[in-house]
Design a protein around this motif. Structure first.
Motif, PDB file in Angstrom:
ATOM      1  N   THR A 117       0.814  -1.202   0.000  1.00 24.34           N
ATOM      2  CA  THR A 117       0.000   0.000   0.000  1.00 24.34           C
ATOM      3  C   THR A 117       0.853   1.260   0.000  1.00 24.34           C
ATOM      4  OG1 THR A 117      -1.825  -1.082   1.129  1.00 24.34           O
ATOM      5  CG2 THR A 117      -1.732   1.303   1.300  1.00 24.34           C
ATOM      6  N   LEU A 118       0.420   2.196  -0.807  1.00 21.59           N
ATOM      7  CA  LEU A 118       1.087   3.490  -0.889  1.00 21.59           C
ATOM      8  C   LEU A 118       0.350   4.465   0.028  1.00 21.59           C
ATOM      9  CD1 LEU A 118       3.117   5.388  -2.364  1.00 21.59           C
ATOM     10  CD2 LEU A 118       1.327   5.757  -4.066  1.00 21.59           C
ATOM     11  N   HIS A 119       1.025   5.065   0.962  1.00 22.62           N
ATOM     12  CA  HIS A 119       0.390   5.968   1.915  1.00 22.62           C
ATOM     13  C   HIS A 119       0.578   7.415   1.464  1.00 22.62           C
ATOM     14  CE1 HIS A 119      -0.515   2.860   4.863  1.00 22.62           C
ATOM     15  NE2 HIS A 119       0.657   2.351   4.594  1.00 22.62           N
ATOM     16  N   SER A 120      -0.518   8.120   1.299  1.00 18.45           N
ATOM     17  CA  SER A 120      -0.455   9.488   0.789  1.00 18.45           C
ATOM     18  C   SER A 120       0.241  10.429   1.757  1.00 18.45           C
ATOM     19  CB  SER A 120      -1.874   9.993   0.517  1.00 18.45           C
ATOM     20  OG  SER A 120      -2.641   9.996   1.701  1.00 18.45           O
ATOM     21  N   LYS A 121       0.282  10.077   3.046  1.00 15.69           N
ATOM     22  CA  LYS A 121       0.903  10.964   4.024  1.00 15.69           C
ATOM     23  C   LYS A 121       2.426  10.959   3.919  1.00 15.69           C
ATOM     24  CE  LYS A 121      -2.931  10.425   7.284  1.00 15.69           C
ATOM     25  NZ  LYS A 121      -3.345   9.949   8.618  1.00 15.69           N
ATOM     26  N   SER A 122       2.994   9.863   3.387  1.00 15.69           N
ATOM     27  CA  SER A 122       4.450   9.768   3.294  1.00 15.69           C
ATOM     28  C   SER A 122       4.958   9.982   1.874  1.00 15.69           C
ATOM     29  CB  SER A 122       4.911   8.392   3.797  1.00 15.69           C
ATOM     30  OG  SER A 122       4.322   7.370   3.026  1.00 15.69           O
ATOM     31  N   VAL A 123       4.052   9.900   0.889  1.00 15.71           N
ATOM     32  CA  VAL A 123       4.441  10.053  -0.506  1.00 15.71           C
ATOM     33  C   VAL A 123       3.559  11.133  -1.136  1.00 15.71           C
ATOM     34  CG1 VAL A 123       4.660   8.909  -2.738  1.00 15.71           C
ATOM     35  CG2 VAL A 123       5.114   7.633  -0.632  1.00 15.71           C
ATOM     36  N   ASP A 124       4.156  11.980  -1.945  1.00 17.49           N
ATOM     37  CA  ASP A 124       3.419  13.047  -2.588  1.00 17.49           C
ATOM     38  C   ASP A 124       2.525  12.476  -3.680  1.00 17.49           C
ATOM     39  OD1 ASP A 124       2.499  15.454  -3.439  1.00 17.49           O
ATOM     40  OD2 ASP A 124       4.285  15.961  -4.616  1.00 17.49           O
ATOM     41  N   CYS A 125       1.217  12.429  -3.432  1.00 16.21           N
ATOM     42  CA  CYS A 125       0.263  11.884  -4.391  1.00 16.21           C
ATOM     43  C   CYS A 125      -0.711  12.985  -4.794  1.00 16.21           C
ATOM     44  CB  CYS A 125      -0.511  10.721  -3.779  1.00 16.21           C
ATOM     45  SG  CYS A 125       0.484   9.266  -3.446  1.00 16.21           S
ATOM     46  N   PRO A 126      -0.643  13.455  -6.018  1.00 11.28           N
ATOM     47  CA  PRO A 126      -1.582  14.495  -6.454  1.00 11.28           C
ATOM     48  C   PRO A 126      -3.009  13.965  -6.469  1.00 11.28           C
ATOM     49  CG  PRO A 126      -0.330  13.635  -8.311  1.00 11.28           C
ATOM     50  CD  PRO A 126       0.282  13.049  -7.078  1.00 11.28           C
ATOM     51  N   PRO A 127      -3.988  14.798  -6.204  1.00 17.15           N
ATOM     52  CA  PRO A 127      -5.390  14.353  -6.224  1.00 17.15           C
ATOM     53  C   PRO A 127      -5.815  13.922  -7.619  1.00 17.15           C
ATOM     54  CG  PRO A 127      -5.249  16.738  -6.045  1.00 17.15           C
ATOM     55  CD  PRO A 127      -3.850  16.222  -5.878  1.00 17.15           C
ATOM     56  N   ILE A 128      -6.848  13.098  -7.665  1.00 14.07           N
ATOM     57  CA  ILE A 128      -7.362  12.562  -8.931  1.00 14.07           C
ATOM     58  C   ILE A 128      -8.801  13.022  -9.088  1.00 14.07           C
ATOM     59  CG2 ILE A 128      -7.901  10.466 -10.223  1.00 14.07           C
ATOM     60  CD1 ILE A 128      -5.735   9.066  -8.535  1.00 14.07           C
ATOM     61  N   LYS A 129      -9.103  13.630 -10.220  1.00  9.61           N
ATOM     62  CA  LYS A 129     -10.448  14.104 -10.497  1.00  9.61           C
ATOM     63  C   LYS A 129     -11.021  13.323 -11.671  1.00  9.61           C
ATOM     64  CE  LYS A 129     -13.139  18.345 -11.150  1.00  9.61           C
ATOM     65  NZ  LYS A 129     -13.090  19.797 -11.425  1.00  9.61           N
ATOM     66  N   LEU A 130     -12.094  12.579 -11.393  1.00  8.32           N
ATOM     67  CA  LEU A 130     -12.760  11.787 -12.418  1.00  8.32           C
ATOM     68  C   LEU A 130     -14.035  12.529 -12.822  1.00  8.32           C
ATOM     69  CD1 LEU A 130     -12.308   8.250 -10.805  1.00  8.32           C
ATOM     70  CD2 LEU A 130     -10.887   9.330 -12.560  1.00  8.32           C
ATOM     71  N   ASP A 131     -13.923  13.391 -13.810  1.00  6.19           N
ATOM     72  CA  ASP A 131     -15.011  14.301 -14.167  1.00  6.19           C
ATOM     73  C   ASP A 131     -16.251  13.598 -14.698  1.00  6.19           C
ATOM     74  OD1 ASP A 131     -13.945  16.885 -13.535  1.00  6.19           O
ATOM     75  OD2 ASP A 131     -12.526  16.614 -15.180  1.00  6.19           O
ATOM     76  N   HIS A 132     -16.073  12.437 -15.355  1.00  4.33           N
ATOM     77  CA  HIS A 132     -17.199  11.782 -16.019  1.00  4.33           C
ATOM     78  C   HIS A 132     -17.767  10.608 -15.227  1.00  4.33           C
ATOM     79  CE1 HIS A 132     -16.299  14.168 -19.587  1.00  4.33           C
ATOM     80  NE2 HIS A 132     -15.030  13.805 -19.467  1.00  4.33           N
ATOM     81  N   LEU A 133     -17.152  10.256 -14.109  1.00  4.06           N
ATOM     82  CA  LEU A 133     -17.595   9.076 -13.364  1.00  4.06           C
ATOM     83  C   LEU A 133     -18.978   9.299 -12.766  1.00  4.06           C
ATOM     84  CD1 LEU A 133     -16.504   6.250 -12.562  1.00  4.06           C
ATOM     85  CD2 LEU A 133     -15.999   7.224 -10.325  1.00  4.06           C
TER      86      LEU A 133
END
Length: 329
Positions: A247-263
Motif C-alpha cells: 500500500t502506498l500511503h499518501s501521508k508519506s508520498v506526494d500523491c496528487p489528487p485525482i479528479k474523475l469528471d465523467h464518473l
C-alpha cells in the motif's frame, strides 16, 4: 393444457412476420446485453414453439449474432458453423467458458471451435468474454483465439476471468486489448499479491468508459489506473483487495489528487479489507458521481475512515444514490 395459453399461442401464430421478427429482435437484444450465456438455450427453445416461429427466427440474423461456448457440453463445430452462417455479416458477441480440470478431448474440441471463430471477419467482434480456470488451457487455447490483427478489430467490450498469467500470456492478451475501439474492460485474475497483471496491460486507459476489476490491487496501482482513466463513467471494484504490504500511503508520498469528471457510478465490494481505503477516499474526487455503493464484511478488522468518507461525499455534489452495507462475516 391451459385454455388461456392456447388462446395466446393462437394469436402469436397470426402475427405478421415483420412484427414477430421485431419482437424476437428486441428480446434477443435485451437478453444478450444482460447475459450472452442465457441466449443459446433460450433461442433453441424459441425455434421449437412452432414452424412460424422457427422460420422467422432462422431468418433473423441478429438472433444468431450472440453465442456462448461451454466446453463441458463439447459444443459441435458444425453447430457453430451453422450458428455463424445464420448470423450473416452481423457484429458478433460471444462468451467462452473453460471451467474444470484440463482435458485433452475438451481442449481439442475447443481449439477447433476457436479456429472457426477466428476464420470469421475479426472486424465483426464486439463483445468477448473468456473464463478459464487452468493455466495450461490459457497457454494452449488463448493463442488460437487471439491470433488476430488488432488493428482491424472493432472490439468494444472484453471480459477476462483468468488464473495468474506469465509474460507470454500477457503478450497474447495485449494484442487484443490494443483495439482502438475498446470501451469496456473486465479484469478478474486469481493470483497472489505479488502480481495482479494490471501493470502489464497495454490498454488505452483514457478511452475506457467502463471498468470492472477483481484482483489484488496495491493502492499505488489503483491510483495510477484511475489517473489515466479520463473518460471513465462506471467503475466497479469487485472484491477490492488493496494489498496491505504494497500500500502506498499518501501521508508519506506526494500523491496528487485525482479528479474523475465523467464518473457516474462507483461500486466497491470488500470481503477482507486491508489498508488504503482512507487514501482512496482522500485523493479521488468525482464531481458528477450519481451512484455510490459500498459493501464490506469484517467491519471490525479495519477502522472505517469516516472523516475522509464524509469529505468524499461532500465533493460528490450530484450524488443521488448511496448504499452502504457493513457487516461481520
Amino acid at each position: 393444457m391451459d385454455h388461456s395459453l392456447l388462446y395466446t399461442m393462437d394469436h402469436t401464430q397470426t402475427l405478421p412476420d415483420e412484427v414477430l421478427a421485431k419482437i424476437l429482435d428486441e428480446w434477443a437484444r435485451q437478453l444478450g446485453t444482460e447475459d450472452i450465456c442465457k441466449l443459446n438455450t433460450a433461442l433453441l427453445k424459441i425455434i421449437l414453439v412452432s414452424k412460424h416461429w422457427k422460420e422467422t427466427a432462422e431468418g433473423n440474423s441478429r438472433l444468431w449474432s450472440n453465442f456462448s461456448i461451454n466446453w463441458e457440453s463439447l459444443f459441435p463445430d458444425n453447430i457453430l458453423k451453422l450458428w455463424l452462417h445464420r448470423a450473416g455479416a452481423r457484429p458478433l458477441s460471444f462468451s467462452i467458458t473453460m471451467w474444470g480440470d484440463h482435458n485433452d478431448k475438451k481442449s481439442l474440441n475447443t481449439g477447433r471451435l476457436f479456429d472457426e471463430i477466428v476464420r470469421q471477419d475479426n472486424k465483426r467482434w464486439r463483445r468477448v468474454e473468456v473464463k478459464c480456470q487452468i493455466i495450461e488451457d490459457v497457454h494452449e487455447l488463448l493463442p488460437i483465439l487471439f491470433k488476430v490483427d488488432a488493428s482491424a478489430l472493432e472490439l468494444e467490450s472484453i471480459s477476462l476471468h483468468l488464473p495468474a498469467l506469465g509474460p507470454e500470456d500477457m503478450g497474447v492478451i495485449n494484442g487484443v486489448l490494443s483495439s482502438d475501439s475498446l470501451k469496456d474492460l473486465t479484469w478478474i485474475l486469481w493470483n497472489d499479491v505479488n502480481d495482479n497483471g494490471i501493470q502489464h496491460l497495454q490498454v488505452a486507459w483514457s478511452q475506457l468508459t467502463d471498468i470492472k476489476l477483481d484482483t489484488w490491487i496495491p493502492l499505488g496501482t489503483a491510483l495510477d489506473v484511475l489517473r489515466k482513466c479520463t473518460a471513465l463513467v462506471r467503475l466497479d471494484f469487485e472484491e477490492l483487495r488493496l494489498a496491505p504490504d504494497l500500500t502506498l500511503h499518501s501521508k508519506s508520498v506526494d500523491c496528487p489528487p485525482i479528479k474523475l469528471d465523467h464518473l457516474q457510478s462507483l461500486l466497491i465490494s470488500q470481503q477482507n479489507p486491508g489498508t488504503g481505503l482512507e487514501e482512496l477516499f482522500d485523493l479521488v474526487t468525482c464531481p458528477n458521481l450519481e451512484q455510490f455503493r459500498y459493501t464490506r464484511t469484517d467491519v471490525n478488522e479495519v477502522q472505517w475512515p469516516q472523516s475522509c468518507f464524509n469529505n468524499f461525499l461532500l465533493r460528490s455534489v450530484k450524488l443521488q444514490t448511496l448504499i452502504l452495507k457493513l457487516s461481520k462475516s
